[in-house]
Design a protein around this motif. Structure first.
Motif, short mmCIF file in Angstrom:
data_model
loop_
_atom_site.label_atom_id
_atom_site.label_comp_id
_atom_site.label_asym_id
_atom_site.label_seq_id
_atom_site.Cartn_x
_atom_site.Cartn_y
_atom_site.Cartn_z
N UNK A 61 0.84 -1.20 0.00
CA UNK A 61 0.00 0.00 0.00
C UNK A 61 0.87 1.25 0.00
N UNK A 62 1.95 1.22 0.77
CA UNK A 62 2.86 2.37 0.81
C UNK A 62 3.47 2.62 -0.58
N UNK A 63 3.78 1.55 -1.30
CA UNK A 63 4.33 1.68 -2.65
C UNK A 63 3.32 2.36 -3.57
N UNK A 64 2.06 1.96 -3.48
CA UNK A 64 1.03 2.57 -4.33
C UNK A 64 0.75 4.02 -3.93
N UNK A 65 0.85 4.32 -2.64
CA UNK A 65 0.73 5.72 -2.23
C UNK A 65 1.85 6.55 -2.85
N UNK A 66 3.07 6.03 -2.79
CA UNK A 66 4.21 6.77 -3.35
C UNK A 66 4.06 6.96 -4.85
N UNK A 67 3.49 5.99 -5.51
CA UNK A 67 3.22 6.13 -6.94
C UNK A 67 2.23 7.27 -7.18
N UNK A 121 0.69 15.78 -0.52
CA UNK A 121 2.04 15.30 -0.84
C UNK A 121 2.60 14.46 0.30
N UNK A 122 2.42 14.94 1.53
CA UNK A 122 2.93 14.17 2.68
C UNK A 122 2.26 12.81 2.78
N UNK A 123 0.97 12.75 2.47
CA UNK A 123 0.27 11.46 2.50
C UNK A 123 0.81 10.53 1.41
N UNK A 155 5.76 8.39 4.36
CA UNK A 155 6.98 8.34 5.17
C UNK A 155 6.58 8.27 6.64
N UNK A 156 6.52 7.08 7.17
CA UNK A 156 5.94 6.88 8.49
C UNK A 156 7.00 6.86 9.58
N UNK A 157 7.66 7.99 9.74
CA UNK A 157 8.62 8.12 10.84
C UNK A 157 7.97 8.89 11.98
N UNK A 158 8.73 9.16 13.04
CA UNK A 158 8.17 9.84 14.20
C UNK A 158 7.68 11.24 13.85
N UNK A 159 8.39 11.94 12.97
CA UNK A 159 7.96 13.29 12.59
C UNK A 159 6.59 13.26 11.92
N UNK A 160 6.36 12.27 11.07
CA UNK A 160 5.06 12.16 10.41
C UNK A 160 3.96 11.85 11.42
N UNK A 161 4.23 10.89 12.32
CA UNK A 161 3.25 10.55 13.34
C UNK A 161 2.90 11.76 14.20
N UNK A 162 3.93 12.49 14.61
CA UNK A 162 3.70 13.66 15.46
C UNK A 162 2.87 14.71 14.73
N UNK A 163 3.10 14.85 13.42
CA UNK A 163 2.35 15.87 12.69
C UNK A 163 0.88 15.48 12.54
N UNK A 164 0.58 14.19 12.50
CA UNK A 164 -0.83 13.78 12.49
C UNK A 164 -1.51 14.19 13.79
N UNK A 165 -0.80 14.04 14.89
CA UNK A 165 -1.32 14.48 16.19
C UNK A 165 -1.56 15.99 16.16
N UNK A 166 -0.61 16.72 15.58
CA UNK A 166 -0.74 18.18 15.46
C UNK A 166 -1.97 18.55 14.63
N UNK A 167 -2.21 17.83 13.55
CA UNK A 167 -3.40 18.08 12.74
C UNK A 167 -4.66 17.90 13.58
N UNK A 168 -4.71 16.83 14.37
CA UNK A 168 -5.85 16.61 15.26
C UNK A 168 -6.02 17.75 16.24
N UNK A 169 -4.93 18.18 16.85
CA UNK A 169 -4.98 19.28 17.82
C UNK A 169 -5.50 20.56 17.17
N UNK A 170 -5.15 20.79 15.91
CA UNK A 170 -5.55 22.02 15.23
C UNK A 170 -7.01 22.01 14.79
N UNK A 171 -7.64 20.85 14.81
CA UNK A 171 -9.08 20.76 14.56
C UNK A 171 -9.86 20.81 15.87
N UNK A 172 -9.21 20.44 16.94
CA UNK A 172 -9.78 20.37 18.28
C UNK A 172 -9.64 21.73 18.97
#
Length: 199
Positions: free
Chosen positions: A41-47, A102-104, A108-125
């Motif tokens: 799935x990650x390969x197809x996302x990158x495509x 683009x990020x999606x 790239x599922x590293x800690x920075x990406x995970x943390x930014x998903x949390x940030x997105x949630x916080x910015x909607x909350x």
């Protein structure tokens, strides 16, 4: 669409301004298994990055069109006193929304990406809504609207994913990968909405 981070106000991906998501990488791997998300799935996302990079503005137009066509969604971009759209806020959010495509796709599922998903949630909350952009809009997006809008994001994507002439089966695989990624990201966005111990 690959603008440098400094050219997108409030795009704090990978910086110390972003809170750390309180789950471990091992828990993230479990979540991926729950969503049947694989390395394929990650390969197809990158495509999909090459396919979507030139269509970001068109996708945003579709998504923002849905928002502005529905008063209960449009309200999140409006000043609750005047019911006028806070255009500076809406433009700032749209630029980061475009970068999110683009990020999606980069998967790239590293800690920075995970943390930014949390940030997105916080910015909607209510925790951070309006704070980054000094917006004058409703101070909280309901969880139900945030989750339901995920369908608006993914459902229209198939024609966009088909624009570069990939075989239908490849387009379907990219589309499926986007659905899985969307569900995973929305799960992470929900962290601020869920009581401690229940996530």
């Amino acid at each position: 669409m690959d603008a440098p981070q400094t050219e997108i106000p409030g795009y704090d991906y990978g910086t110390g301004k972003v809170a750390k998501l309180p789950i471990s990488m091992a828990e993230w791997e479990e979540l991926k298994k729950s969503a049947l998300f694989s390395e394929e799935d990650a390969i197809y996302l990158r495509l999909s990055e090459d396919v979507l990079a030139e269509q970001v503005d068109d996708l945003l137009q579709v998504w923002r069109g849905v928002i502005f066509d529905h008063p209960h969604l449009r309200a999140y971009d409006e000043d609750p006193m005047t019911h006028e759209v806070d255009s500076k806020y809406a433009q700032a959010v749209a630029r980061r929304f475009g970068r999110w495509i683009i990020d999606t796709a980069r998967a790239k599922y590293d800690q920075a990406w995970l943390d930014y998903q949390y940030e997105i949630g916080l910015r909607h909350h209510r925790s951070k809504k309006n704070k980054i952009d000094k917006g004058h809009t409703l101070g909280h997006i309901r969880a139900r609207d945030l989750l339901a809008f995920c369908a608006t994001i993914v459902v229209p994507m198939k024609p966009f994913l088909a624009k570069k002439g990939h075989p239908p089966e490849v387009v379907s695989r990219m589309y499926d990968a986007w659905w899985k990624s969307m569900i995973l990201q929305a799960t992470l966005w929900m962290r601020p909405y869920i009581r401690e111990g229940d996530f």
